[in-house]
Design a protein around this motif. Structure first.
Motif, PDB file in Angstrom:
ATOM      1  N   CYS A 111     -40.340  48.485  38.725  1.00 48.53           N
ATOM      2  CA  CYS A 111     -42.239  48.291  39.302  1.00 48.53           C
ATOM      3  C   CYS A 111     -42.673  49.138  39.102  1.00 48.53           C
ATOM      4  O   CYS A 111     -44.275  49.677  38.029  1.00 48.53           O
ATOM      5  CB  CYS A 111     -42.258  47.851  41.221  1.00 48.53           C
ATOM      6  N   LEU A 112     -42.341  50.383  39.167  1.00 49.46           N
ATOM      7  CA  LEU A 112     -43.341  52.084  38.730  1.00 49.46           C
ATOM      8  C   LEU A 112     -43.326  52.133  36.983  1.00 49.46           C
ATOM      9  O   LEU A 112     -43.803  52.266  36.551  1.00 49.46           O
ATOM     10  CB  LEU A 112     -42.521  53.092  39.410  1.00 49.46           C
ATOM     11  N   CYS A 113     -41.499  51.426  36.743  1.00 46.68           N
ATOM     12  CA  CYS A 113     -41.782  52.252  35.477  1.00 46.68           C
ATOM     13  C   CYS A 113     -42.480  51.371  34.400  1.00 46.68           C
ATOM     14  O   CYS A 113     -42.903  51.826  33.447  1.00 46.68           O
ATOM     15  CB  CYS A 113     -40.591  52.433  34.963  1.00 46.68           C
ATOM     16  N   SER A 114     -42.469  49.681  34.549  1.00 46.69           N
ATOM     17  CA  SER A 114     -43.147  49.199  34.080  1.00 46.69           C
ATOM     18  C   SER A 114     -44.692  49.644  33.847  1.00 46.69           C
ATOM     19  O   SER A 114     -45.541  49.488  32.919  1.00 46.69           O
ATOM     20  CB  SER A 114     -43.233  47.582  35.470  1.00 46.69           C
ATOM     21  N   LEU A 221     -47.291  44.866  28.962  1.00 47.84           N
ATOM     22  CA  LEU A 221     -46.070  45.685  29.409  1.00 47.84           C
ATOM     23  C   LEU A 221     -46.019  45.917  31.119  1.00 47.84           C
ATOM     24  O   LEU A 221     -45.179  46.169  31.716  1.00 47.84           O
ATOM     25  CB  LEU A 221     -46.035  47.024  29.208  1.00 47.84           C
ATOM     26  N   MET A 222     -48.052  46.170  31.610  1.00 49.82           N
ATOM     27  CA  MET A 222     -47.964  46.432  32.469  1.00 49.82           C
ATOM     28  C   MET A 222     -47.828  45.141  34.103  1.00 49.82           C
ATOM     29  O   MET A 222     -47.230  45.727  35.054  1.00 49.82           O
ATOM     30  CB  MET A 222     -49.643  47.317  33.028  1.00 49.82           C
ATOM     31  N   VAL A 223     -47.825  44.306  33.421  1.00 46.85           N
ATOM     32  CA  VAL A 223     -47.942  43.299  33.723  1.00 46.85           C
ATOM     33  C   VAL A 223     -46.617  42.694  34.944  1.00 46.85           C
ATOM     34  O   VAL A 223     -46.112  42.082  35.689  1.00 46.85           O
ATOM     35  CB  VAL A 223     -48.763  41.689  33.611  1.00 46.85           C
ATOM     36  N   GLY A 224     -45.414  43.475  33.925  1.00 41.64           N
ATOM     37  CA  GLY A 224     -43.924  43.004  34.428  1.00 41.64           C
ATOM     38  C   GLY A 224     -44.112  43.645  35.912  1.00 41.64           C
ATOM     39  O   GLY A 224     -42.499  42.881  36.153  1.00 41.64           O
ATOM     40  N   ALA A 225     -44.588  44.607  35.756  1.00 45.41           N
ATOM     41  CA  ALA A 225     -44.284  45.031  37.642  1.00 45.41           C
ATOM     42  C   ALA A 225     -44.556  43.411  38.325  1.00 45.41           C
ATOM     43  O   ALA A 225     -43.865  44.052  39.834  1.00 45.41           O
ATOM     44  CB  ALA A 225     -45.226  46.261  37.514  1.00 45.41           C
TER      45      ALA A 225
END
Length: 529
Positions: A111-114, A221-225
């Motif tokens: 989550c953090l790295c996404s 990319l960020m929504v992957g979290a």
């Protein structure tokens, strides 16, 4: 008294349990991790062309900017390297500390790295790419842990009748992750394209990439979290698996009490029986012992070699779908589109492939794996992939004619269908079933890491191999390769080797985990220590 661990009441209760609600909650909890894994690993291929346009635009060039070869290789491949390291590390840790403890760590890391991979320090290409690669490595590290832990947890929770289908259902969420990534990228591209109008590159190279395009790849990319975050609470509430608690931690009372709640029935602890079994020194051999090599050496060779060969073929296809689509005319030449339209077209093509072949292939496996067995599905899958690769390769010039484009895509889709209704699913299922409990996550991690090594070979090797033999036709910065046709022939041979290595892998359909690993052999039983 019978001292076989296969007769521990808690394990018998799990093996014989009817399919019930807790099975489905376990599938969803583990499956959402896999949804995130696939989304995060594959969404990068939707935005690499956009990154090239934004950060590597060359003044006066007739074609839009593209990532230099070494940058493209790093951006596409760094998460795979992280995944490989994570599979080995978290697999080992899952056998030492317990599946559940380590499970939460991997999820938070993902989550953090996404989120962090969508942020960047500075706006200079070098700074942006360095940041992206750094966080995608650690994102991959977290994803790597999800492989052995999800598979092991699901196999240890399942009953023996439907275990294959349950583990495959967790893995099948990968198909929805790829699909979700494509659909979300289409939506973002459509919204941004209607809000911020831009001419095609050939009309105005500068204005074709609007400044707001920089937000598109970051959001994707960020929504992957999100999906992983949604299941964090339930992941933490899951009890440790009974097989770890009893057979590795040697606490029969806790195992019986945990599973009594889950199965909603009374289970006797049988601590004395467990202690008696554990006294046998044959229950403690390690991964590097002669005993392991004798009992499971060929099995581990089978699971690592088949996963390695499969992933060479699978990732070289998947990461470079967009290049094949361009070659056959599904995606128009880059200069005829603006930056955001190109994201839309690439995402649409990948979503169609996922919808028509990737997702159905996974679910065919889920429904048939406990009927026809792992071995048969893997053998059929590898064989059909070999045939289709050769069908695409030998008359390759025929497929490049515009009137044959649709036929090419149908056969290309079928190779994906048989990858997923075949070795892509079975290589994930089998290592979670055939090794002793105390080494189960480690061996699954080793098998999966071997697969990721294949993915790295596929992703990097074929990036160079598939380049045209004619130096004038290669992509910017690449040396001439052997061409798409010869690359497809190489992939066909790799799939053929996979077919042969399948014969090293045992069939586990309908057998208990202890039966497969030899942990319920009386007297000579090998079991976790």
């Amino acid at each position: 008294m019978d001292t076989s661990t296969g007769n521990l009441q808690v394990l018998n209760a799990l093996d014989g349990a009817k399919t019930q609600w807790y099975h489905f909650t376990a599938i969803v909890i583990a499956g959402m991790g896999f949804f995130t894994d696939a989304y995060d690993l594959f969404c990068i291929s939707l935005v690499t062309k956009l990154l090239g346009r934004i950060y590597y635009h060359k003044e006066g060039s007739p074609k839009p900017g593209s990532l230099p070869p070494e940058v493209s290789a790093a951006v596409n491949g760094v998460a795979l390297v992280g995944t490989l390291a994570g599979q080995l590390f978290f697999g080992w840790l899952g056998d030492k500390l317990g599946r559940k403890k380590v499970y939460g760590i991997t999820l938070m890391l993902m989550c953090l790295c996404s989120i962090a991979s969508g942020l960047s320090f500075g706006s200079h290409p070098k700074g942006v790419m360095t940041t992206l690669c750094f966080f995608r490595f650690w994102l991959g590290f977290g994803i790597g842990g999800d492989y052995p832990l999800s598979a092991t947890i699901m196999s240890e929770y399942s009953n023996k009748k439907t275990r294959g289908g349950f583990i495959a259902a967790v893995f099948a969420m990968q198909g929805f992750g790829i699909l979700g990534g494509g659909i979300f990228a289409i939506m973002m591209a459509a919204i941004f394209n209607s809000k911020f109008k831009a001419p095609p590159y050939e009309v105005d190279p500068i204005k074709s990439t609007v400044p707001e395009a920089d937000y598109v790849w970051r959001i994707v990319l960020m929504v992957g979290a999100l999906p992983a975050l949604l299941t964090y609470y339930w992941r933490m509430k899951m009890p440790e698996t009974a097989r770890f608690t009893a057979l590795v931690a040697k606490n029969a009372k806790k195992a019986a009490s945990d599973m009594s709640k889950v199965l909603q029935c009374d289970i006797e602890a049988e601590q004395e029986k467990l202690d008696e079994v554990m006294e046998d020194s044959k229950h403690s051999f390690g991964l590097f012992s002669k005993e392991f090599a004798k009992r499971h050496g060929l099995h581990l060779l089978g699971t690592t070699s088949t996963w390695f060969l499969l992933d060479i073929a699978f990732y070289s296809q998947n990461l470079f779908q967009k290049d094949i689509f361009s070659a056959i005319g599904w995606i128009p030449p880059a200069e005829t589109m603006n930056a955001i339209q190109e994201v839309y077209k690439i995402a649409r093509a990948q979503t169609l492939i996922a919808l028509c072949s990737t997702v159905p292939g996974y679910w065919f496996t889920v429904f048939l794996i406990d009927r026809i067995g792992r071995f048969t599905i893997q053998l059929i899958g590898f064989s059909m992939m070999t045939i289709f690769m050769f069908v695409l390769a030998f008359p390759y010039n025929y497929w490049t004619h515009p009137e044959n484009n649709i036929k090419f895509v149908v056969i290309y889709s079928l190779t994906f269908f048989f990858a997923n209704f075949g070795p892509n699913a079975t290589t994930f299922v089998v290592p979670a079933e055939i090794f002793p409990a105390r080494l189960r996550a480690t061996c699954h991690g080793i098998s999966a890491a071997s697969g990721k090594l294949g993915a790295i070979v596929g992703a990097f090797g074929f990036l160079y191999l598939a380049q045209s033999k004619d130096p004038k036709k290669t992509a910017a910065g690449y040396p001439p390769g052997i061409g798409v046709k010869n690359s497809l022939i190489v992939l066909g041979v790799i799939n053929l080797l996979g077919t042969l290595c399948t014969f090293l892998v045992p069939e586990s359909k309908g057998k208990s985990l202890e039966e497969m690993s030899g942990e319920n052999e009386e007297g000579t039983a090998e079991t976790r220590a």
